[in-house]
Each structure stands twice: as structure tokens, then as C-alpha cells.
Write an enzyme that holds these catalytic residues in place. Structure first.
Site, PDB file in Angstrom:
ATOM      1  N   GLN A  31      50.687  40.095  40.049  1.00 42.62           N
ATOM      2  CA  GLN A  31      50.586  41.475  39.566  1.00 42.62           C
ATOM      3  C   GLN A  31      50.948  42.486  40.653  1.00 42.62           C
ATOM      4  OE1 GLN A  31      46.354  42.090  38.635  1.00 42.62           O
ATOM      5  NE2 GLN A  31      45.831  40.678  40.284  1.00 42.62           N
ATOM      6  N   ASP A  86      36.838  41.458  41.920  1.00 36.40           N
ATOM      7  CA  ASP A  86      36.399  42.726  42.507  1.00 36.40           C
ATOM      8  C   ASP A  86      34.958  42.652  42.987  1.00 36.40           C
ATOM      9  OD1 ASP A  86      35.954  42.820  39.444  1.00 36.40           O
ATOM     10  OD2 ASP A  86      34.609  44.377  40.205  1.00 36.40           O
ATOM     11  N   GLU A 106      39.202  33.167  41.003  1.00 36.49           N
ATOM     12  CA  GLU A 106      40.135  34.301  40.956  1.00 36.49           C
ATOM     13  C   GLU A 106      41.472  33.820  41.519  1.00 36.49           C
ATOM     14  OE1 GLU A 106      40.019  37.875  40.126  1.00 36.49           O
ATOM     15  OE2 GLU A 106      42.107  37.297  40.470  1.00 36.49           O
ATOM     16  N   GLY A 138      42.116  29.744  36.516  1.00 41.44           N
ATOM     17  CA  GLY A 138      40.851  29.572  35.819  1.00 41.44           C
ATOM     18  C   GLY A 138      40.853  28.407  34.847  1.00 41.44           C
ATOM     19  N   ASP A 155      35.765  37.340  32.970  1.00 43.50           N
ATOM     20  CA  ASP A 155      35.964  38.701  33.453  1.00 43.50           C
ATOM     21  C   ASP A 155      37.454  39.033  33.539  1.00 43.50           C
ATOM     22  OD1 ASP A 155      35.278  41.150  34.563  1.00 43.50           O
ATOM     23  OD2 ASP A 155      35.074  40.375  36.595  1.00 43.50           O
ATOM     24  N   CYS A 156      38.313  38.215  32.966  1.00 46.24           N
ATOM     25  CA  CYS A 156      39.749  38.496  33.005  1.00 46.24           C
ATOM     26  C   CYS A 156      40.062  39.627  32.037  1.00 46.24           C
ATOM     27  CB  CYS A 156      40.542  37.257  32.650  1.00 46.24           C
ATOM     28  SG  CYS A 156      40.401  36.033  33.951  1.00 46.24           S
ATOM     29  N   THR A 157      41.035  40.412  32.434  1.00 45.08           N
ATOM     30  CA  THR A 157      41.174  41.694  31.767  1.00 45.08           C
ATOM     31  C   THR A 157      42.344  41.762  30.825  1.00 45.08           C
ATOM     32  OG1 THR A 157      42.467  42.315  33.678  1.00 45.08           O
ATOM     33  CG2 THR A 157      40.162  43.000  33.625  1.00 45.08           C
ATOM     34  N   ASP A 158      43.211  40.824  30.879  1.00 43.34           N
ATOM     35  CA  ASP A 158      44.524  41.062  30.308  1.00 43.34           C
ATOM     36  C   ASP A 158      44.935  39.904  29.392  1.00 43.34           C
ATOM     37  OD1 ASP A 158      47.073  41.757  29.803  1.00 43.34           O
ATOM     38  OD2 ASP A 158      47.837  41.251  31.794  1.00 43.34           O
TER      39      ASP A 158
END
Lengths: 285, 285
Positions: A31, A86, A106, A138, A155-158
Site C-alpha cells: 500500500q 497500528d 500484520e 493473515g 482488524d483489516c480494513t479493506d
């Protein structure tokens, strides 16, 4: 100086945040990461142009994804956090003395390094002695685990980007296998308001509902999310998020929160009718 | 064509909506009114540059400000709507057979005329035979009323602008006087997230809390509102919004809704801790 960060929440709606300065730009194999300072949201981090979290509203997300399952499961010893580089989730988890292991998986070391440098109030969670950080994929990590965790936090965002493997049917099956017989998994469920997000939201619920005996959805208000509205999934082998919720036990811990309360816990599962209906359609479809 | 409507929610945050075309612009002694067509929110109306409602999300606001008090008060016959010139509130009220009178007090005739022409799905509510429209100042109208209504809905949108008189201490006292001995008043309570909105929110609660025996706050998620989060006030002489709430009676009406449900009714009063704390500070301060 008139400097604005803008994010298209759909092709036709944009949220813009006034920026004082950009403090970081970097690129990993996963990213583009940027960090900005802003008068309204404090410091915030973006991944490929989307806000991942801000100092001003991260507390809502981190509290809701941690304290809801922790107020239900009676004895969480081993936790797996997928993503979470984070440190905000680990920070909230670190307030529970009975937790023995917090595995944070992560893939992107740059993300962790940037958060450690620019977001110490989140990253302090990673310094807890119970935290082990694995710089791995993961899904690959999960495949090696069986009957190993009490709680998995995705907790992955996308869901449609580089973390897409974490929202497949295989993923939910692997989580089920990695959990103890009374394990709970919580995950980001996206925003149901805009049409283009609705399909992702439906697909996630369908998969979780077919993979776990108990699958419920809860909500929070997060201003930097699309439409300001975010859902979380609660998938569980044994414990129901309301019937097995123990408010007295949680309140006796005296954990300081800004968003979560045991009163709010119940309300978070009371969804607007249009959301209830789209979830029911996936359950019955 | 790349045409965007932008609204500063604070000096440092902006929501932008892609526009297909502007279909109306006009100016009255009270406000500038504009109407736009958009791919994401359908047709929407702005007053002095702020979104007042859109086709895509008005249902949340209109349902929450009407059905919450209607599911609590056992017998509403006479209703006063302050503002409400678009007709959305009257439309929701018109579904209750026991209501005999719906007085809509809207100072700005241009606003009503524009809504009748461009928003027929809202304005249809104004054609109900029980609706009487008064083109008058809301506060002046209220001063002439005593023991006259079961329910007052303050549908005015702009506490610091031309409708500021509708949020003063005198206003809450006048509402109290205009209500029957078991009357309820509901009103927009603003958005508590951004610092500059928080003070207005605090001041409103302080006034209502000191004017009515029962004063509670409830929430909804409305994407076009600042931070996507909106509060409503429930001020009441006798009925408590949860203790006197009758879900079975409301469900027996079979009113079709998209946001409101009797399940959601309870959850809407379960607020984030930071909101509960700021309200409590005004109650104790």
C-alpha cells in the site's frame, strides 16, 4: 495555505479534511501510506487514499471491536488480531489482566513502523509484553492454527483491496477452526448506506451466518467512515452477544472508555429497519 | 460536467455531493433556497448553503422525529409542527387515524411552495385534510396557545440562524404552556461530535431539562448531517420515552418504515459514553 485531503466515499460523495501538513509518505509492497496533521481530526493515516484512522475518532472503532466481545466471553486468554498494526486494538486488549497472549498478524512492517513513529498513543498497545507481532499474511497464518484462540479480531480494513483474502468463505472457515469451542470472532462489516457498499455488507453477513452458529451485527457512528456509519460482525460458536452479555462483570473492571458503555452495548445491536432487512434477506436467501 | 455541491460542516471538514443539475434557486426574506439533483442522494434542498433534506436520507429524520413520540403517547389528537414546511413530518403523522389536527407553522411560504413543486413525496403530507398551514413566526404563534396540543414537533433546522428564536428559554416555556398536562415535545438536538456543535447541543439540553419533568435525548444516523450523526430531544410532562413506550400497540398499526422499528426505538436512547457525559454535565451543572 488552503490544503485539503479528499476521499471519495462513492464516485458521487466526497469527504474533505483540511490539512495543516503532510508528515509522512511511503510505499510498501502492500500500500501507499500517508500521514497528515489536521485541525479537526488531529493526526490521521491513509492507505491508498482512504482514511484508516484519525486521532479524533479512532477510540470509537477500537473500543467497539474489543469491548463488545470482551464483555460477552467469560474468560479470554488467547487473542488473535488480524491486521491491527497500528496498535489501537492491542491497547484496548491490554487492559484485561486475564489475557495471556495477543498475537498481532500484520503483513506490512512499514505500517507498523509508521504507526510506532507517528501514533505513539495507539502503538503503545504493541509494547505490552503479551503482544507478539507476526509480519505474515493473515490467511496463511490462520491455516496453521487449530483450537488455539478464544477471540479473533479481524482488524483489516479493506475487504476489496489487498486484504480481500480475509473476507472469503475459506477465511471464515479457517477462523472457525482456529477458535476454541466457545470462541468468538469479530470483524469489520463495512457501511451499509451507499448502494455500492451494500453488496459487500450482504456478502460478509452471508458467509459469517453460514460459518458460525451465532452471527449478529452491531453498529457505531464513526465520522470518517463512509456515511459516518460503520457495522461490525459478531460471529460466535457458543456465546450470544446479548443473552451472554455480563454488564456487571464488565463494569467491575472500571475500564475508562469514551464511546463504549454496557448501556450502549445493547443499543448497538438494535439496527435500523433497512439494515435488519438486508441482513435477514441474506439469512433466508 | 464535473459539478459538486460542498458544505462546510465545520471550517475544517467538508461534505461534497456530485450534482447533475441545479433545478431551483430562490430567495425569500428568510433564506436562500436551492434545489439540486444528485446521483447519490437524489434530489436535495439547501437553505443558505446547508443541506436541509435529501430524497435518499429524509426518511430517517422524519420517521425518528414522529414515530418515537407517537409510540409513547397513548392518544395524540392535536399536533403542532414548527417548521415542517416540506411536509415530511406531516406525511408520517398522517398515518395515525386518531390524530385530528396537524397545525404546521412555517414562516416561509416560498419554502412550502418549493417543496410542493419539487418534492411531491414529502409535500403530499401537507394535503392531508387534518393539516392547517400557518405562515407565521413559530414563537409568536406559540405565545397565543395554552393547554392546546398533545405533541409539539420542532422541525426547525437552524438553531443559530433565522430560527434561533425557537431554541431560547422562552421557547421551551411557551411549548410547556401550549401542551396538555400529558404533552410531549420533540426537537432537533444537533450533532454532538464536532467541538463547535457541542456547545449548542449542551445549551439545548440544559434548557429542556430545566423546563420539563422528563428530558431525554435519542440518536439517529443521517449521512448528510454533520459527522453523519444527529440527536433529537424528547421533553415530556408525564410520559417517559422508554418506561411508557408501548411497542405492541405501535406494531399493531402496521406502519411501513425504513429506519424506525420498536427494537430501534429502545436502542436510539442508548448513547455513546461521551454524549451521555456531556448531557449529564448540563443536568448537574
Amino acid at each position: 495555505m488552503d490544503l485539503w485531503f479528499g476521499e471519495l466515499h462513492t464516485d458521487n460523495v466526497k469527504l474533505s479534511i483540511r490539512v495543516e501538513q503532510q508528515v509522512f509518505h511511503g510505499e510498501s509492497e502492500f500500500q501507499h501510506i500517508d500521514v497528515f496533521d489536521s485541525p479537526e481530526f488531529g493526526r490521521f493515516l491513509t492507505s491508498d487514499g482512504s482514511v484508516i484512522f484519525s486521532e479524533k475518532d479512532e477510540f470509537t472503532y477500537d473500543e467497539m471491536i474489543v469491548h463488545v466481545p470482551m464483555a460477552v466471553h467469560p474468560n479470554v486468554c488467547r487473542v488473535l488480531v488480524l491486521g491491527g498494526g497500528d496498535g489501537g486494538v492491542a491497547r484496548e486488549l491490554s487492559q484485561y489482566d486475564e489475557i495471556e497472549v495477543i498475537d498481532v498478524v500484520e503483513p506490512d512492517k512499514l505500517f507498523v513502523d509508521v504507526c510506532c513513529k507517528y501514533f505513539p498513543d495507539n502503538a503503545c498497545g504493541l509494547r505490552d509484553s503479551r503482544v507478539r507481532i507476526f509480519y505474515e499474511d493473515g490467511l496463511k497464518f490462520l491455516r496453521t492454527k487449530s483450537d488455539d484462540y478464544d477471540l479473533i479480531i479481524n482488524d483489516c480494513t479493506d475487504p476489496l483491496g489487498h486484504a480481500a483474502g480475509l473476507f472469503t468463505k475459506e477465511f471464515y472457515g479457517s477462523c472457525f477452526k482456529a477458535l476454541h469451542e466457545d470462541g468468538i470472532m469479530v470483524y469489520q462489516h463495512g457501511s451499509p448506506f451507499y448502494d455500492e457498499d451494500e453488496e459487500t455488507c450482504r456478502a460478509m453477513h452471508k458467509r459469517a451466518y453460514r460459518s458460525f452458529p451465532i452471527s449478529r451485527v452491531y453498529q457505531a457512528h464513526i465520522p470518517t467512515c463512509p456515511a459516518g456509519y460503520w457495522l461490525f460482525g459478531f460471529a460466535s460458536k457458543k456465546y450470544h452477544p446479548l443473552k451472554d452479555f455480563n454488564a456487571a462483570r464488565w463494569n467491575a473492571r472500571h475500564i475508562k472508555t469514551w464511546y463504549y458503555s454496557t448501556h450502549l452495548h445493547r443499543g448497538a445491536f438494535m439496527l435500523p429497519r433497512y439494515v435488519e432487512e438486508l441482513l435477514e434477506e441474506e439469512e433466508n436467501g
